[in-house]
Design a protein around this motif. Structure first.
Motif, PDB file in Angstrom:
ATOM      1  N   HIS A 147      27.929  17.630  28.213  1.00 12.84           N
ATOM      2  CA  HIS A 147      27.324  18.064  26.956  1.00 12.84           C
ATOM      3  C   HIS A 147      27.785  17.181  25.790  1.00 12.84           C
ATOM      4  N   GLY A 148      27.410  17.564  24.575  1.00 10.02           N
ATOM      5  CA  GLY A 148      27.722  16.780  23.386  1.00 10.02           C
ATOM      6  C   GLY A 148      28.844  17.371  22.542  1.00 10.02           C
ATOM      7  N   THR A 149      29.031  16.813  21.351  1.00 11.01           N
ATOM      8  CA  THR A 149      30.106  17.198  20.441  1.00 11.01           C
ATOM      9  C   THR A 149      30.020  18.674  20.073  1.00 11.01           C
ATOM     10  N   GLY A 150      31.121  19.389  20.270  1.00  9.56           N
ATOM     11  CA  GLY A 150      31.169  20.802  19.935  1.00  9.56           C
ATOM     12  C   GLY A 150      30.387  21.682  20.874  1.00  9.56           C
ATOM     13  N   GLY A 151      29.909  21.123  21.992  1.00  6.22           N
ATOM     14  CA  GLY A 151      29.021  21.848  22.893  1.00  6.22           C
ATOM     15  C   GLY A 151      29.734  22.517  24.041  1.00  6.22           C
ATOM     16  N   HIS A 152      28.944  22.919  25.038  1.00  8.69           N
ATOM     17  CA  HIS A 152      29.449  23.639  26.200  1.00  8.69           C
ATOM     18  C   HIS A 152      28.374  23.579  27.273  1.00  8.69           C
ATOM     19  N   LEU A 153      28.722  23.970  28.477  1.00 13.70           N
ATOM     20  CA  LEU A 153      27.844  23.739  29.622  1.00 13.70           C
ATOM     21  C   LEU A 153      26.503  24.462  29.535  1.00 13.70           C
ATOM     22  N   GLU A 154      26.410  25.510  28.691  1.00 13.73           N
ATOM     23  CA  GLU A 154      25.131  26.204  28.543  1.00 13.73           C
ATOM     24  C   GLU A 154      24.035  25.318  27.977  1.00 13.73           C
ATOM     25  N   ALA A 155      24.396  24.152  27.469  1.00 16.22           N
ATOM     26  CA  ALA A 155      23.385  23.190  27.010  1.00 16.22           C
ATOM     27  C   ALA A 155      22.398  22.857  28.128  1.00 16.22           C
ATOM     28  N   TYR A 156      22.814  23.040  29.384  1.00 19.67           N
ATOM     29  CA  TYR A 156      21.977  22.697  30.535  1.00 19.67           C
ATOM     30  C   TYR A 156      21.399  23.922  31.239  1.00 19.67           C
ATOM     31  N   ALA A 157      21.436  25.077  30.582  1.00 20.96           N
ATOM     32  CA  ALA A 157      20.987  26.310  31.237  1.00 20.96           C
ATOM     33  C   ALA A 157      19.557  26.209  31.759  1.00 20.96           C
ATOM     34  N   ARG A 158      18.689  25.517  31.028  1.00 25.41           N
ATOM     35  CA  ARG A 158      17.279  25.448  31.416  1.00 25.41           C
ATOM     36  C   ARG A 158      17.011  24.423  32.529  1.00 25.41           C
ATOM     37  N   ASP A 159      18.059  23.715  32.963  1.00 21.33           N
ATOM     38  CA  ASP A 159      17.885  22.629  33.930  1.00 21.33           C
ATOM     39  C   ASP A 159      18.604  22.874  35.252  1.00 21.33           C
ATOM     40  N   ILE A 160      19.572  23.792  35.264  1.00 24.35           N
ATOM     41  CA  ILE A 160      20.410  23.967  36.445  1.00 24.35           C
ATOM     42  C   ILE A 160      19.568  24.317  37.667  1.00 24.35           C
ATOM     43  N   ALA A 161      18.647  25.270  37.521  1.00 20.97           N
ATOM     44  CA  ALA A 161      17.853  25.706  38.671  1.00 20.97           C
ATOM     45  C   ALA A 161      17.046  24.552  39.257  1.00 20.97           C
ATOM     46  N   GLY A 162      16.371  23.792  38.399  1.00 17.80           N
ATOM     47  CA  GLY A 162      15.560  22.681  38.883  1.00 17.80           C
ATOM     48  C   GLY A 162      16.395  21.584  39.507  1.00 17.80           C
ATOM     49  N   LEU A 163      17.498  21.223  38.877  1.00 15.30           N
ATOM     50  CA  LEU A 163      18.349  20.170  39.417  1.00 15.30           C
ATOM     51  C   LEU A 163      18.994  20.592  40.730  1.00 15.30           C
TER      52      LEU A 163
END
Length: 292
Positions: free
Chosen positions: A46-62
């Motif tokens: 993820h980016g500055t000040g972020g967390h893994l939920e930044a990818y919530a919409r992609d985990i299932a597809g990936l």
């Protein structure tokens, strides 16, 4: 009957995905990690000040094609907040330490914003650990002082006063379509920014927006040209941290790179345009071709 919205919540995105969320010890740093899927290893940053939920919409597809690992970088999210500057070499070392702790020898790496900077540094200095690389809106390749100041000031303001309005402005900065910013995303950031010690931690992250500190790690052809991994530059039409001219710099500096531009998106294409984000990753990482 009214249709169910495409995005309900982060839990809604993960509800039917077999996954594991746990903390892993990485050199004494308690690190929050989410893993899902089987296949070639793909690590998301993820980016500055972020967390893994930044990818919530992609985990299932990936997870249909990869063994996906998303995590909170040291000093971020719900990982530990040791009192040390989180410079690019420290963040890269934490990434490699996590791979060691999880038994990942080599992996595809995909980083957004600060995460893109970290994975590029790792690929340049530890080429034996990286298969293919995706730099997703890596941000301010030209090291512009005004972009550094805007990133520092907006982030500090949100952490010093993590009320709804201030944090919402910080999250909206990431989006072209600001109406996509949910209360859930804002409140997650508020929870992170309100953690004991997080103001000190964000100061340790924002040292990278200090030109004197940044100069030792700044994007530069001297080290970028050492990235031997095939690289996809994933840009957008409305990234507030850097335009296509900066993508052009990286295309010149990287030995083996291609560019894909996602229309109608800002700094978080993985959230605003998840279908295209997923397709680009599959085409490049699995098929070895530039996304159409």
């Amino acid at each position: 009957m009214r249709e169910v919205p495409e995005h309900i919540s982060i839990w809604g995105e993960l509800a039917d995905v077999e996954h594991e969320l746990r903390h892993v010890d990485v050199g004494g740093v308690r690190t929050r990690v989410l893993r899902a899927g089987t296949g070639p290893d793909l690590v998301l940053l993820h980016g500055t000040g972020g967390h893994l939920e930044a990818y919530a919409r992609d985990i299932a597809g990936l997870a249909e094609d990869f063994r996906v690992t998303a995590y909170d970088m040291v000093g971020h999210g719900w990982s530990d907040l040791p009192d040390t500057p989180y410079t690019i070499d420290v963040l890269s070392g934490h990434l490699l330490g996590l791979m060691d702790a999880l038994g990942i020898g080599t992996a595809h790496l995909s980083g957004e914003s600060l995460g893109g900077w970290v994975v590029a540094w790792a690929a340049a200095h530890h080429p034996d650990r990286v298969n293919r690389l995706v730099l997703n809106t890596p941000g301010n390749i030209a090291n512009k002082p005004e972009v550094m100041a805007r990133m520092r000031d907006s982030t500090l303001a949100a952490v010093r006063n993590p009320d709804d309005a201030t944090v919402r402005r910080r999250v909206e900065f990431l989006f072209h379509h600001k109406e996509m910013v949910t209360d859930e995303l804002v409140n997650l950031r508020r929870a992170v920014y309100g953690r004991p010690g997080f103001l000190r931690a964000i100061g340790n992250t924002l040292v990278l927006q200090d030109p004197e500190v940044r100069k030792d790690f700044a994007w530069d052809p001297v080290w970028v040209s050492q990235v031997s991994a095939p690289t996809l530059l994933l840009w957008t039409e409305h990234d507030p941290t850097g335009g296509l001219d900066e993508a052009g710099l990286l295309l010149d500096w990287l030995p083996d790179a291609c560019l894909h531009v996602i229309a109608d998106a800002g700094h978080w294409p993985q959230w605003e345009k998840p279908d295209e984000y997923l397709r680009a990753h599959r085409d490049f990482l699995l098929l070895g071709k530039a996304p159409a």
